[in-house]
Design a protein around this motif. Structure first.
Motif, PDB file in Angstrom:
ATOM      1  N   MET A 507       0.425  -4.447  -0.972  1.00 21.48           N
ATOM      2  CA  MET A 507       1.084  -4.275  -2.265  1.00 21.48           C
ATOM      3  C   MET A 507       1.853  -2.960  -2.244  1.00 21.48           C
ATOM      4  SD  MET A 507      -0.602  -4.215  -6.085  1.00 21.48           S
ATOM      5  CE  MET A 507       0.394  -3.852  -7.527  1.00 21.48           C
ATOM      6  N   THR A 508       3.157  -3.056  -2.464  1.00 19.59           N
ATOM      7  CA  THR A 508       4.051  -1.899  -2.453  1.00 19.59           C
ATOM      8  C   THR A 508       4.660  -1.748  -3.832  1.00 19.59           C
ATOM      9  OG1 THR A 508       4.572  -2.279  -0.126  1.00 19.59           O
ATOM     10  CG2 THR A 508       6.059  -0.842  -1.348  1.00 19.59           C
ATOM     11  N   ALA A 509       4.761  -0.494  -4.294  1.00 20.91           N
ATOM     12  CA  ALA A 509       5.332  -0.223  -5.613  1.00 20.91           C
ATOM     13  C   ALA A 509       6.595   0.606  -5.457  1.00 20.91           C
ATOM     14  CB  ALA A 509       4.327   0.506  -6.497  1.00 20.91           C
ATOM     15  N   LEU A 510       7.634   0.197  -6.206  1.00 23.69           N
ATOM     16  CA  LEU A 510       8.873   0.979  -6.304  1.00 23.69           C
ATOM     17  C   LEU A 510       8.872   1.660  -7.663  1.00 23.69           C
ATOM     18  CD1 LEU A 510      11.781  -1.257  -4.927  1.00 23.69           C
ATOM     19  CD2 LEU A 510      10.871   0.828  -3.934  1.00 23.69           C
ATOM     20  N   ALA A 556       9.169 -15.434  -4.174  1.00 22.24           N
ATOM     21  CA  ALA A 556       9.235 -15.685  -5.611  1.00 22.24           C
ATOM     22  C   ALA A 556       9.420 -14.362  -6.328  1.00 22.24           C
ATOM     23  CB  ALA A 556       7.982 -16.392  -6.109  1.00 22.24           C
ATOM     24  N   VAL A 557      10.274 -14.392  -7.354  1.00 21.65           N
ATOM     25  CA  VAL A 557      10.601 -13.179  -8.109  1.00 21.65           C
ATOM     26  C   VAL A 557      10.361 -13.441  -9.580  1.00 21.65           C
ATOM     27  CG1 VAL A 557      12.392 -11.491  -8.648  1.00 21.65           C
ATOM     28  CG2 VAL A 557      12.357 -12.576  -6.389  1.00 21.65           C
ATOM     29  N   VAL A 558       9.727 -12.470 -10.239  1.00 21.78           N
ATOM     30  CA  VAL A 558       9.531 -12.515 -11.682  1.00 21.78           C
ATOM     31  C   VAL A 558      10.181 -11.269 -12.262  1.00 21.78           C
ATOM     32  CG1 VAL A 558       7.892 -12.678 -13.574  1.00 21.78           C
ATOM     33  CG2 VAL A 558       7.340 -13.724 -11.371  1.00 21.78           C
ATOM     34  N   ILE A 636       5.893 -13.983  -0.210  1.00 20.44           N
ATOM     35  CA  ILE A 636       6.375 -12.706  -0.746  1.00 20.44           C
ATOM     36  C   ILE A 636       6.517 -12.865  -2.251  1.00 20.44           C
ATOM     37  CG2 ILE A 636       8.250 -11.016  -0.698  1.00 20.44           C
ATOM     38  CD1 ILE A 636       8.933 -12.116   2.108  1.00 20.44           C
ATOM     39  N   LEU A 637       5.872 -11.973  -3.006  1.00 23.98           N
ATOM     40  CA  LEU A 637       5.907 -11.997  -4.463  1.00 23.98           C
ATOM     41  C   LEU A 637       6.499 -10.678  -4.955  1.00 23.98           C
ATOM     42  CD1 LEU A 637       5.209 -13.448  -7.117  1.00 23.98           C
ATOM     43  CD2 LEU A 637       2.938 -12.406  -6.990  1.00 23.98           C
ATOM     44  N   ILE A 638       7.569 -10.782  -5.760  1.00 22.61           N
ATOM     45  CA  ILE A 638       8.257  -9.602  -6.275  1.00 22.61           C
ATOM     46  C   ILE A 638       8.160  -9.629  -7.789  1.00 22.61           C
ATOM     47  CG2 ILE A 638      10.459  -8.367  -6.396  1.00 22.61           C
ATOM     48  CD1 ILE A 638      11.243  -9.709  -3.790  1.00 22.61           C
ATOM     49  N   LEU A 639       7.608  -8.544  -8.367  1.00 20.15           N
ATOM     50  CA  LEU A 639       7.445  -8.429  -9.812  1.00 20.15           C
ATOM     51  C   LEU A 639       8.277  -7.250 -10.298  1.00 20.15           C
ATOM     52  CD1 LEU A 639       3.574  -8.977 -10.097  1.00 20.15           C
ATOM     53  CD2 LEU A 639       5.391 -10.676 -10.288  1.00 20.15           C
ATOM     54  N   ASP A 640       9.355  -7.557 -11.020  1.00 19.29           N
ATOM     55  CA  ASP A 640      10.239  -6.520 -11.536  1.00 19.29           C
ATOM     56  C   ASP A 640       9.950  -6.334 -13.017  1.00 19.29           C
ATOM     57  OD1 ASP A 640      12.218  -4.753 -12.145  1.00 19.29           O
ATOM     58  OD2 ASP A 640      13.888  -6.071 -11.617  1.00 19.29           O
ATOM     59  N   GLU A 641       9.045  -5.378 -13.335  1.00 14.39           N
ATOM     60  CA  GLU A 641       8.609  -5.146 -14.710  1.00 14.39           C
ATOM     61  C   GLU A 641       8.093  -6.436 -15.336  1.00 14.39           C
ATOM     62  OE1 GLU A 641       8.367  -2.305 -15.981  1.00 14.39           O
ATOM     63  OE2 GLU A 641       9.699  -1.001 -14.869  1.00 14.39           O
ATOM     64  N   THR A 665       2.667 -10.588   0.593  1.00 13.13           N
ATOM     65  CA  THR A 665       3.393  -9.327   0.488  1.00 13.13           C
ATOM     66  C   THR A 665       3.846  -9.203  -0.957  1.00 13.13           C
ATOM     67  OG1 THR A 665       4.172  -9.500   2.764  1.00 13.13           O
ATOM     68  CG2 THR A 665       5.362  -7.998   1.318  1.00 13.13           C
ATOM     69  N   VAL A 666       3.367  -8.153  -1.643  1.00 16.33           N
ATOM     70  CA  VAL A 666       3.648  -7.983  -3.067  1.00 16.33           C
ATOM     71  C   VAL A 666       4.460  -6.710  -3.255  1.00 16.33           C
ATOM     72  CG1 VAL A 666       2.686  -7.755  -5.385  1.00 16.33           C
ATOM     73  CG2 VAL A 666       1.510  -9.163  -3.685  1.00 16.33           C
ATOM     74  N   LEU A 667       5.595  -6.859  -3.944  1.00 18.18           N
ATOM     75  CA  LEU A 667       6.428  -5.714  -4.311  1.00 18.18           C
ATOM     76  C   LEU A 667       6.463  -5.635  -5.824  1.00 18.18           C
ATOM     77  CD1 LEU A 667       8.430  -3.425  -3.598  1.00 18.18           C
ATOM     78  CD2 LEU A 667      10.254  -5.136  -3.661  1.00 18.18           C
ATOM     79  N   VAL A 668       6.087  -4.456  -6.359  1.00 23.48           N
ATOM     80  CA  VAL A 668       5.963  -4.293  -7.801  1.00 23.48           C
ATOM     81  C   VAL A 668       6.850  -3.145  -8.260  1.00 23.48           C
ATOM     82  CG1 VAL A 668       4.396  -3.760  -9.698  1.00 23.48           C
ATOM     83  CG2 VAL A 668       3.602  -5.169  -7.813  1.00 23.48           C
ATOM     84  N   ILE A 669       7.583  -3.420  -9.341  1.00 20.04           N
ATOM     85  CA  ILE A 669       8.261  -2.352 -10.074  1.00 20.04           C
ATOM     86  C   ILE A 669       7.596  -2.298 -11.434  1.00 20.04           C
ATOM     87  CG2 ILE A 669      10.446  -1.563 -11.057  1.00 20.04           C
ATOM     88  CD1 ILE A 669      11.881  -3.105  -8.905  1.00 20.04           C
TER      89      ILE A 669
END
Length: 717
Positions: A507-510, A556-558, A636-641, A665-669
């Motif tokens: 899990m990575t955070a921007l 997938a992007v949310v 890969i899961l991307i959560l933009d706010e 792989t999780v990318l979180v903003i």
């Protein structure tokens, strides 16, 4: 005046020379004692010799090349029209004689007038002018090319169009013979009554009337069927190409304008082929048949009727030139008005909250006024054209009745034949108007296909997708010296030489202030845009090397403001997935902490969320969006706010799901410290650059920008 005389002199000279040739052959025929008729073959030979002589003389005349070519075409029509007419007459059944009469002065004059009229019609309407002329001729040439392209799009419907053209020909022929038998009925009733002849005339009149009505209905049905098929095909092709375009294209073109092209302009394209060609061919066939029958009734009246045609063509062509420009302006105004109305209605909450109703009403009123002024000008032009057209028509009819009365008095014409001729002349004027008007209208309506063809031909300004689709995907993402600017702000770099790695199955955070480049990174990962420099890598391969379908199945992007579609909750969670079962939908909803509130809705999972999901709260929409992402089981899961509008309990439940995700792989903003500090890796971005990265503890110990901006980044914590 001198220029006009210089232009007319070659035609007068050649016409005089041709008259001398006619006089010579007439004297020869009289001297041989042949005064009744000659053979068609003989007439062809003689007129071909005349054409060779006049053609050579036309080439010797010292005039401009463009005018000389017009003169050459006129000579060909002048010499070959009469033998062509006599040949066609011998091929048509029920012809009374197969030998053509020796042409007299009236026949020669009629041929000269008809040839001149045909050439005028060609030069005014169909022929391309020289390149040095005004740009209107160039536009007409482009419109003709577009028309031919529209015709090629109708090729798959050739069976329907072929049947329609066949029925059209039968309809036109039936309508052409109706006035003849009306005249025969009048002659029988006004003279010596013959019962058998009367029944025969009435029977044929009814047969032609019934046949033309029947074939006319079949013709219309076939044309409408082909029109619907072509509209469906073009709209499908256009929509398919539109959804393939890059995101920048949709930022430059507003939805209202694209919808107008997809619906209104494609319909005009279809009408330019099906409806207008229907009228054009029917008028052409009827005009040819009626002209032949009118010549058989009286060449004097036919010559008089032909005077109206060039005048009608000139008036109609002038009106068409003015109408085309106004129609194009009106089309643009309609698209602008539709776009303005759609924009305001779509953002009515914002308009009302800012109390801008009067401002938007004023903008809409200005657009309506602009459209009204264009329609008013078009109406004035139409009224003036109609007045002049009616004046010419009435004047010709008065002269025709006077000449007809003289012919009846000299027993050269019967009363029924005069009635038939008047009916033909009325239809002839209407058909000639249709021929000119429909051709101009076809060029006018086909201009609406310019934008459609531009959209059909447009290629996405993205790198072509590759064919890479490995069975096993690790899920490691990396940015390598990426530089990126949005198309609307090319002078501002959203990302500046960014190099970073997003570890697989972590899990990575921007984090960073607004405008730091976080959402730009997400957009590049989705391949919504292409970087101007550097590469975005997935497992060491550039993203564009992967198949588009494969990439979307693995990622997938949310977003912060997810988009839901009008339909049920179940439809939105399983959107885009084939064979998604109800159990999978409910399982994803439970993981996203959405199952409980969905069950409380009126129809549960069958509840309609409304347009853009406006029947749900912002937090509920985010929960459904997360469920829509989880049901895909992405690598890969991307959560933009993605949890910004959720309450604390829901956020914690969703966070627990994310923390327990294995192999993803999780990318979180996020703007919540609890979400960020649990990340395995944190990347701090500012002004489009990576300024710090590490774990939460490491960044706090560094006491750098992450430490200093902690209160700004996470105010609620």
């Amino acid at each position: 005046m001198s220029g006009t005389l210089a232009l007319v002199k070659p035609y007068v000279f050649l016409l005089t020379f041709d008259a001398l040739l006619w006089l010579l052959i007439w004297l020869s025929v009289v001297s041989l004692g042949v005064t009744n008729s000659v053979g068609v073959t003989w007439l062809w030979c003689y007129r071909l010799v005349c054409w060779a002589i006049l053609h050579h003389l036309a080439l010797l005349i010292n005039i401009e090349k463009g005018q000389q070519m017009v003169l050459v075409r006129w000579v060909a029509a002048l010499c070959l029209l009469l033998p062509t007419y006599e040949t066609v007459k011998t091929l048509i059944p029920f012809t009374l004689q197969n030998n053509c009469p020796v042409p007299d002065v009236g026949m020669v004059a009629l041929c000269a007038a008809a040839a001149s009229m045909a050439c005028l019609l060609w030069e005014w309407v169909f022929h391309d002018k020289a390149k040095g002329d005004s740009g209107k001729q160039i536009k007409q040439q482009e419109a003709r090319a577009l028309l031919m392209r529209v015709v090629r799009y109708s090729y798959p419907d050739y069976l329907y169009l072929g049947a329609a053209f066949f029925f059209l020909t039968l309809t036109a022929l039936g309508e052409t013979y109706i006035p003849i038998y009306i005249g025969k009925v009048i002659d029988i009733l006004s003279g010596t009554y013959d019962h058998d002849s009367f029944l025969s005339a009435i029977g044929l009149l009814g047969l032609f009337s019934l046949g033309s009505s029947l074939f006319g209905g079949l013709r219309g049905g076939m044309f409408m069927c082909s029109l619907c098929r072509m509209n469906k095909r073009i709209r499908h092709m256009l929509f398919q190409n539109l959804i393939r375009q890059e995101i920048t294209f949709f930022e430059e073109n507003k939805p209202g304008s694209l919808s107008s092209r997809l619906i209104l302009d494609t319909d005009k394209m279809g009408r330019s082929v099906a409806m207008n060609v229907n009228v054009l061919l029917r008028s052409l066939v009827k005009t040819t048949g009626m002209l032949w029958l009118m010549l058989g009734l009286s060449w004097e009246l036919t010559l008089l009727a032909c005077v109206e045609m060039p005048l009608a063509v000139l008036l109609q062509n002038s009106y068409n030139m003015l109408s085309q420009d106004l129609s194009q302006q009106l089309q643009d105004c309609q698209a602008e008005t539709q776009e303005l109305a759609g924009e305001v209605i779509g953002a009515v909450r914002t308009v009302r909250s800012l109390h801008a109703e009067q401002q938007e009403l004023r903008r809409y009123q200005e657009a309506l006024d602009k459209m009204f002024n264009i329609k008013k000008r078009k109406g004035i032009y139409s009224a003036v054209h109609l007045l002049l057209r009616r004046t010419v028509t009435v004047g010709i009819k008065v002269l025709m009745l006077l000449v007809g009365r003289a012919l009846i008095a000299s027993q050269q014409l019967s009363m029924g034949s005069l009635l038939s001729f008047v009916l033909y002349q009325k239809d002839m004027a209407t058909n000639m108007k249709h021929l000119v008007y429909i051709y101009g209208d076809m060029l006018n309506t086909v201009t609406s296909s310019v934008k459609v063809f531009q959209l059909l031909d447009r290629k996405p300004r993205m790198k072509e997708e590759g064919s890479l689709a490995p069975k096993q995907l690790e899920g490691k993402l990396a940015f390598h010296k990426v530089t990126f600017s949005y198309h609307s702000r090319q002078d501002v770099q959203a990302l500046r030489n960014v190099t970073l790695e997003i570890a697989a199955e972590r899990m990575t955070a921007l984090v960073g202030l607004s405008g730091g480049g976080k959402s730009s990174c997400v957009s590049l990962l989705q391949r919504l845009y292409e970087p101007q420099g550097g590469e975005v890598l997935l497992d060491g391969e550039p993203l564009h090397h992967y198949e588009h379908r494969y990439l979307r199945s693995k990622m997938a992007v949310v977003s912060q403001n997810p988009v839901l579609f009008s339909g049920s909750v179940r439809y939105n969670i399983g959107y885009g997935l084939k064979g998604c079962s109800e159990e999978q939908v409910k399982e994803a909803a439970k993981r996203a902490n959405a199952h409980d509130f969905i069950c409380l809705l009126q129809d549960g999972y069958d509840t309609d969320v409304g347009e853009c999901g406006d029947q749900l709260s912002a937090g509920q929409k985010q929960c459904i969006a997360i469920a829509r992402a989880l049901v895909r089981r992405p690598q890969i899961l991307i959560l933009d706010e993605a949890t910004s509008s959720m309450d604390v309990n829901t956020q914690e439940a969703v966070q627990a799901v994310l923390n327990g995700a294995e192999g993803q792989t999780v990318l979180v903003i996020a703007h919540r410290l609890q979400t960020v500090e649990r990340a395995d890796h944190i990347i701090v971005m500012d002004n489009g650059e990576v300024v710090e990265q590490g774990t939460h503890q490491q960044l706090m110990e560094m006491e750098g920008q992450y430490y200093r901006l902690r209160e700004k980044l996470f105010p609620e914590d």
